[in-house]
Design a protein around this motif. Sequence first.
Motif, PDB file in Angstrom:
ATOM      1  N   ILE A  80       0.834  -1.205   0.000  1.00 28.60           N
ATOM      2  CA  ILE A  80       0.000   0.000   0.000  1.00 28.60           C
ATOM      3  C   ILE A  80       0.867   1.253   0.000  1.00 28.60           C
ATOM      4  CG2 ILE A  80      -1.683   1.322   1.344  1.00 28.60           C
ATOM      5  CD1 ILE A  80      -2.772  -1.375   2.368  1.00 28.60           C
ATOM      6  N   LEU A  81       1.944   1.218   0.811  1.00 27.00           N
ATOM      7  CA  LEU A  81       2.788   2.401   0.975  1.00 27.00           C
ATOM      8  C   LEU A  81       3.664   2.658  -0.244  1.00 27.00           C
ATOM      9  CD1 LEU A  81       3.632   4.647   2.926  1.00 27.00           C
ATOM     10  CD2 LEU A  81       5.375   3.101   3.840  1.00 27.00           C
ATOM     11  N   TYR A  82       4.310   1.610  -0.750  1.00 30.52           N
ATOM     12  CA  TYR A  82       5.265   1.778  -1.851  1.00 30.52           C
ATOM     13  C   TYR A  82       4.721   1.345  -3.211  1.00 30.52           C
ATOM     14  CZ  TYR A  82       8.521   2.167   2.055  1.00 30.52           C
ATOM     15  OH  TYR A  82       9.156   2.548   3.207  1.00 30.52           O
ATOM     16  N   GLY A  83       3.577   0.656  -3.183  1.00 28.37           N
ATOM     17  CA  GLY A  83       3.010   0.166  -4.431  1.00 28.37           C
ATOM     18  C   GLY A  83       3.349  -1.297  -4.650  1.00 28.37           C
ATOM     19  N   GLY A  84       2.379  -2.044  -5.171  1.00 27.88           N
ATOM     20  CA  GLY A  84       2.580  -3.468  -5.395  1.00 27.88           C
ATOM     21  C   GLY A  84       3.734  -3.784  -6.317  1.00 27.88           C
ATOM     22  N   PRO A  85       3.880  -3.108  -7.473  1.00 27.25           N
ATOM     23  CA  PRO A  85       4.988  -3.427  -8.378  1.00 27.25           C
ATOM     24  C   PRO A  85       6.359  -3.260  -7.732  1.00 27.25           C
ATOM     25  CG  PRO A  85       3.322  -2.137  -9.518  1.00 27.25           C
ATOM     26  CD  PRO A  85       2.935  -2.153  -8.075  1.00 27.25           C
TER      27      PRO A  85
END
Length: 625
Positions: free
Chosen positions: A257-262
Amino acid sequence: MFAAAGISNIYFFLAALPVQLIILFFYMNHRQLPLRESRSFLYLMAVNTAVLLLNLLLMCVNPGEWPSLTPWLVLIFFSGVFMDTYLLFCYFCDALKGDEYGGKWVKRITFLPVAAGILYFLPKGGQGLAPCDMDAIYSMLKGSYLIFYAGLSLILVWLRRKENSFRRNAGFVSSLLIVLAGAYVRFFYPQVLFGGYFYTLAVFIIYLTVRNPDFYVEHQTRLLNKAAFQLVIDDRIESSGIHGFGFVIKDYEEGRILYGGPFIDSFLDNIGHYLQKEFGRGHAFYLDSGRFFILYRNPVSLKEETDRLHRRFRNPWTSGERSAYFDICCCLLEKGLHFESTDELVQVVSSAFDAAHRPGQEDFTIGEEYLSHVKRQVYVRRLLKESLDRDSLQVYLQPIVLSGSGKLEGAEALVRLADHDGSIISPAEFIPAAESSGAVTVLGLQVFRKVCDFIKKGGMEKCGMQWINVNVSPVQCLGRDLPEKLESIRKAYNVPRSFLHLEITEQGALGPGGLSQIERLRRLGYVMIVDDFGTGYSNSSRVKSIDFSGIKIDMSLVRAHFQKPDPYLPNLVKSLHDLGFTITAEGVETETMARELCAMGCDYFQGFYYSRPIPMDEFLKKYGK
């Protein structure tokens, strides 16, 4: 040459051989599951390939050369035919756990036709067999053996149909029907080499639908996936036992959520490559959501293995120009731990992974005590499901009284789960189980209905109460049709909305769907109450933003004040009163607590000083007029 041998058509045979060679090549060049089923399939393909090659060799021999041909070559060919059909059954026996229907004797007894065939040809060898005789004998034996072993395999598929997925069942049945079709066609057209073609086609179907290695690889990490884990532990739990450890990447979901799934997922490939390289003695599985498991066939020092893993995770993981640190927690399976079933092991591992995600949790061992704890959880879940199906959950009522006079004003409806022996299971056990499984939605509606039934029968009027509080779970708020369902029940019993106060925790109110549900329920006319105030991040400014009518101060906050008095609780009550909320103090257990809480300005009391929660019929006897 083939025409001279009396064979009118070899196209089916020539099509079968390269297909079988291609399947065998690709199968050998992929990572295989460490299963008896995998080994059995490999043996099946290897023997089928050998039989096809040997059959081709024998067809290439000129008829005039038969007398000089070594008879043992023919014997080997027929032995291969016998073993080929027998290994088909062995594969199905391993894939479908046929041993459970007779142990090792299943394979031993079904080997007798093979032994009889070999013993029959052993003294004869290939002497005196012309090519046409050999072809006729081959057709008869191949067809008879295929019908026998394919029939046994179909029986196994039927007996184990519920334990397998639709894809596996469809693959098993299709391949066996192809085998039987081949035997049938071969019987009517003995001079056409259908047998090898249909048999290879059946192997090909098994490969595509059941044994395809790509089904069992998680493509992001290149590790074995959850389906592979299920199959492997299912095989190991009955043979060599389970030995290994799991680990989780802590805050995995939060990181996505914080850094993004990819960004997070870009490192999974590196982690998977590292596990394959450094933990080659075991088999590494990726079970999704940052959860891994390494399974060993032979005992190793799990402490040394996890220490090595921790040392690597103290260093950054890199992907291109990006780098990241991950914190992990390991759960080790105690040596010699016995599991009664695969489902039990899966439940234990899943529970351990959930525990490993907790803040501050360090590595731990899954031993007998932990296993007993999980068994208890599973038992409670099963009991809860049975009670929900029978609508047999009990509703207890705990009185809520006016602070000044102690007069009964209302009650809170509390659900209780009874064991088979009549004992009551703590809500601390079954409520989390209901929430995690989604069953709390059904539970909440059943409680609401029973409260409405109690009111309709005059229970509330007889006790002189004004309302009954009913809890609404945060999980219930996820259902957009919650207000409609509550209204449908209320209207069926013709109960005024003012008789029903709905309690919801602040976390539930601020969670997904909470605010919109509260607003919809308020517009319908329900009184909304904040429950368990003080257990989370509750404060006056946060609840002020939500349209609540009253607040219930959690018993932990009340007890903490009387253990070590300070100005916090009195100031809190005053500020909430100033905001226009009515205040209910939970956990009132003594007269002193009641007196001082009254002086603080609390409007209502609830606690053991007045009454424990009691069944509805007892409540009616105690407070009814």
